[in-house]
Design a protein around this motif. Structure first.
Motif, PDB file in Angstrom:
ATOM      1  N   ILE A   3       0.860  -1.185   0.000  1.00 29.09           N
ATOM      2  CA  ILE A   3       0.000   0.000   0.000  1.00 29.09           C
ATOM      3  C   ILE A   3       0.892   1.230   0.000  1.00 29.09           C
ATOM      4  N   ILE A   4       0.620   2.145  -0.921  1.00 26.66           N
ATOM      5  CA  ILE A   4       1.434   3.354  -1.059  1.00 26.66           C
ATOM      6  C   ILE A   4       0.543   4.573  -0.850  1.00 26.66           C
ATOM      7  N   GLU A   5       0.970   5.433   0.033  1.00 28.04           N
ATOM      8  CA  GLU A   5       0.259   6.680   0.290  1.00 28.04           C
ATOM      9  C   GLU A   5       0.592   7.692  -0.802  1.00 28.04           C
ATOM     10  N   LEU A   6      -0.432   8.388  -1.294  1.00 30.62           N
ATOM     11  CA  LEU A   6      -0.245   9.384  -2.347  1.00 30.62           C
ATOM     12  C   LEU A   6      -0.608  10.766  -1.812  1.00 30.62           C
ATOM     13  N   PRO A   7       0.341  11.498  -1.254  1.00 32.34           N
ATOM     14  CA  PRO A   7       0.018  12.828  -0.730  1.00 32.34           C
ATOM     15  C   PRO A   7      -0.234  13.830  -1.855  1.00 32.34           C
ATOM     16  N   ILE A   8      -1.410  14.436  -1.849  1.00 29.22           N
ATOM     17  CA  ILE A   8      -1.786  15.415  -2.863  1.00 29.22           C
ATOM     18  C   ILE A   8      -1.926  16.764  -2.176  1.00 29.22           C
ATOM     19  N   GLU A   9      -1.062  17.700  -2.514  1.00 36.18           N
ATOM     20  CA  GLU A   9      -1.088  19.026  -1.908  1.00 36.18           C
ATOM     21  C   GLU A   9      -1.880  19.978  -2.798  1.00 36.18           C
ATOM     22  N   PHE A  10      -2.708  20.817  -2.177  1.00 39.63           N
ATOM     23  CA  PHE A  10      -3.512  21.767  -2.939  1.00 39.63           C
ATOM     24  C   PHE A  10      -3.881  22.938  -2.036  1.00 39.63           C
ATOM     25  N   GLU A  11      -4.323  24.023  -2.670  1.00 39.29           N
ATOM     26  CA  GLU A  11      -4.728  25.207  -1.915  1.00 39.29           C
ATOM     27  C   GLU A  11      -6.239  25.256  -1.807  1.00 39.29           C
ATOM     28  N   THR A 178      -8.758   3.697   5.658  1.00 37.82           N
ATOM     29  CA  THR A 178      -9.931   4.096   6.436  1.00 37.82           C
ATOM     30  C   THR A 178     -10.935   4.948   5.686  1.00 37.82           C
ATOM     31  N   GLY A 179     -10.564   5.540   4.540  1.00 43.47           N
ATOM     32  CA  GLY A 179     -11.454   6.521   3.938  1.00 43.47           C
ATOM     33  C   GLY A 179     -11.682   7.650   4.926  1.00 43.47           C
ATOM     34  N   ASP A 180     -12.951   7.990   5.169  1.00 39.70           N
ATOM     35  CA  ASP A 180     -13.284   9.001   6.166  1.00 39.70           C
ATOM     36  C   ASP A 180     -13.886   8.395   7.432  1.00 39.70           C
ATOM     37  N   ALA A 181     -13.757   7.086   7.595  1.00 40.32           N
ATOM     38  CA  ALA A 181     -14.222   6.466   8.835  1.00 40.32           C
ATOM     39  C   ALA A 181     -13.288   6.818   9.985  1.00 40.32           C
ATOM     40  N   ALA A 182     -12.064   7.199   9.649  1.00 34.30           N
ATOM     41  CA  ALA A 182     -11.091   7.658  10.640  1.00 34.30           C
ATOM     42  C   ALA A 182     -10.161   8.649   9.975  1.00 34.30           C
ATOM     43  N   VAL A 183      -9.807   9.686  10.699  1.00 31.59           N
ATOM     44  CA  VAL A 183      -8.797  10.632  10.232  1.00 31.59           C
ATOM     45  C   VAL A 183      -7.679  10.677  11.265  1.00 31.59           C
ATOM     46  N   ARG A 184      -6.501  10.993  10.793  1.00 33.59           N
ATOM     47  CA  ARG A 184      -5.378  11.126  11.722  1.00 33.59           C
ATOM     48  C   ARG A 184      -5.352  12.545  12.288  1.00 33.59           C
ATOM     49  N   ASP A 185      -5.341  12.629  13.600  1.00 30.49           N
ATOM     50  CA  ASP A 185      -5.215  13.898  14.309  1.00 30.49           C
ATOM     51  C   ASP A 185      -4.075  13.732  15.299  1.00 30.49           C
ATOM     52  N   GLY A 186      -2.884  14.188  14.886  1.00 30.08           N
ATOM     53  CA  GLY A 186      -1.697  13.929  15.695  1.00 30.08           C
ATOM     54  C   GLY A 186      -1.400  12.448  15.689  1.00 30.08           C
ATOM     55  N   LEU A 213      -9.230  -3.499  15.447  1.00 23.48           N
ATOM     56  CA  LEU A 213      -8.412  -4.337  14.568  1.00 23.48           C
ATOM     57  C   LEU A 213      -6.943  -4.306  14.983  1.00 23.48           C
ATOM     58  N   GLN A 214      -6.560  -3.246  15.702  1.00 24.76           N
ATOM     59  CA  GLN A 214      -5.189  -3.095  16.210  1.00 24.76           C
ATOM     60  C   GLN A 214      -4.153  -3.266  15.093  1.00 24.76           C
ATOM     61  N   ALA A 215      -4.441  -2.638  13.970  1.00 21.54           N
ATOM     62  CA  ALA A 215      -3.515  -2.683  12.842  1.00 21.54           C
ATOM     63  C   ALA A 215      -2.267  -1.851  13.149  1.00 21.54           C
ATOM     64  N   LYS A 216      -1.192  -2.199  12.485  1.00 19.57           N
ATOM     65  CA  LYS A 216       0.049  -1.428  12.657  1.00 19.57           C
ATOM     66  C   LYS A 216      -0.017  -0.109  11.891  1.00 19.57           C
ATOM     67  N   SER A 217      -0.750  -0.107  10.774  1.00 20.98           N
ATOM     68  CA  SER A 217      -0.811   1.092   9.939  1.00 20.98           C
ATOM     69  C   SER A 217      -2.253   1.396   9.542  1.00 20.98           C
ATOM     70  N   TYR A 218      -2.652   2.654   9.737  1.00 23.12           N
ATOM     71  CA  TYR A 218      -3.956   3.139   9.309  1.00 23.12           C
ATOM     72  C   TYR A 218      -3.723   4.229   8.266  1.00 23.12           C
ATOM     73  N   TYR A 219      -4.156   3.965   7.031  1.00 23.97           N
ATOM     74  CA  TYR A 219      -3.998   4.910   5.931  1.00 23.97           C
ATOM     75  C   TYR A 219      -5.230   5.805   5.882  1.00 23.97           C
ATOM     76  N   CYS A 220      -5.099   7.014   6.420  1.00 21.52           N
ATOM     77  CA  CYS A 220      -6.215   7.931   6.533  1.00 21.52           C
ATOM     78  C   CYS A 220      -6.198   8.928   5.375  1.00 21.52           C
ATOM     79  N   TYR A 221      -7.355   9.130   4.774  1.00 22.54           N
ATOM     80  CA  TYR A 221      -7.458  10.047   3.643  1.00 22.54           C
ATOM     81  C   TYR A 221      -7.171  11.476   4.073  1.00 22.54           C
ATOM     82  N   HIS A 222      -7.485  11.780   5.300  1.00 20.94           N
ATOM     83  CA  HIS A 222      -7.183  13.089   5.882  1.00 20.94           C
ATOM     84  C   HIS A 222      -6.249  12.902   7.065  1.00 20.94           C
ATOM     85  N   GLY A 223      -5.082  13.483   6.957  1.00 19.23           N
ATOM     86  CA  GLY A 223      -4.096  13.355   8.030  1.00 19.23           C
ATOM     87  C   GLY A 223      -2.958  12.419   7.711  1.00 19.23           C
ATOM     88  N   GLY A 224      -3.175  11.509   6.768  1.00 20.26           N
ATOM     89  CA  GLY A 224      -2.088  10.619   6.359  1.00 20.26           C
ATOM     90  C   GLY A 224      -1.990   9.367   7.208  1.00 20.26           C
TER      91      GLY A 224
END
Length: 228
Positions: A3-11, A178-186, A213-224
């Motif tokens: 799984i590869i995270e694709l950071p998209i930066e925009f204004e 996670t889509g938007d079921a979870a976002v990373r906040d800190g 699920l206690q996964a090692k990695s959560y790929y959040c659409y917001h927050g990374g």
């Protein structure tokens, strides 16, 4: 599989923002999870190609749910890569295809009626943004507990943010998209935009289930990505 995270930066509203679609790589096949806002196809393509992958190997697009920042460029992807298979839950497929009025649009219209005057411009813009999204036929629908992508990915129903929201669990990778079921906040996982959740209680329950699920990695659409 990777799984590869694709950071998209925009204004947005004069501020720098990011979204983080995910790319699933399995042998030579690519699966994109969510497609960004309208007009984001070239940004996502650039991130994929920069990492050394050929867009002609894009075989699947998985949509976690109907929102303008998740399906905005879906029509463009299907137009440019017509052989790609589009997958979503049965509920969200009805919204994406235009068979049923999207619940997000109905919510936005209802909120507009009671919105303070200083927020009216944004409210009208958001309604028009949703109305302008192009409908796309969904090729395949999935349900809770179904195994996909060569039996390496389990579909998890995570309603609340929207009714048919899904997340994706990869046991062998100990990872969740996670889509938007979870976002990373800190260093925490939170529900996304609580005021826009269609069902706050169900959203809280979905978040709890993802944490369990206690996964090692959560790929959040917001927050990374959040790595435990």
């Amino acid at each position: 599989m990777e799984i590869i995270e694709l950071p998209i930066e925009f204004e947005y509203n004069g501020q720098q923002n990011y979204i983080y679609p995910s790319l699933i790589v399995s042998e030579n096949q690519l699966t994109l999870v969510d497609t960004g806002y309208p007009g984001f196809l070239p940004f996502i393509e650039k991130e994929i190609v920069t990492r050394g992958y050929d867009m002609q190997n894009l075989k699947n697009i998985l949509i976690t749910h109907y929102d303008d920042d998740h399906i905005g460029s879906l029509y463009d992807f299907k137009e440019k890569y017509p052989s790609v298979t589009i997958t979503a839950s049965g509920v969200e497929a009805e919204f994406i295809s235009g068979k049923v009025k999207p619940e997000r649009l109905a919510q936005a219209e209802a909120m507009l009626e009671h919105m303070p005057e200083e927020q009216q411009d944004f409210g009208h813009w958001f309604v028009q943004q949703l109305k302008s999204l192009k409908h796309v036929s969904v090729d395949q629908t999935v349900h809770d507990g179904e195994w996909i992508l060569n039996q390496q990915c389990k579909v998890i129903a995570t309603p609340g943010h929207t009714s048919g929201h899904i997340s994706l669990y990869f046991p062998e990778l100990s990872s969740v998209i996670t889509g938007d079921a979870a976002v990373r906040d800190g260093e925490e996982l939170m529900i996304a935009n609580p005021h826009f959740c269609l069902d706050r209680e169900r959203a809280e329950q979905s978040l709890k289930e993802l944490k369990q699920l206690q996964a090692k990695s959560y790929y959040c659409y917001h927050g990374g990505i959040l790595t435990k």
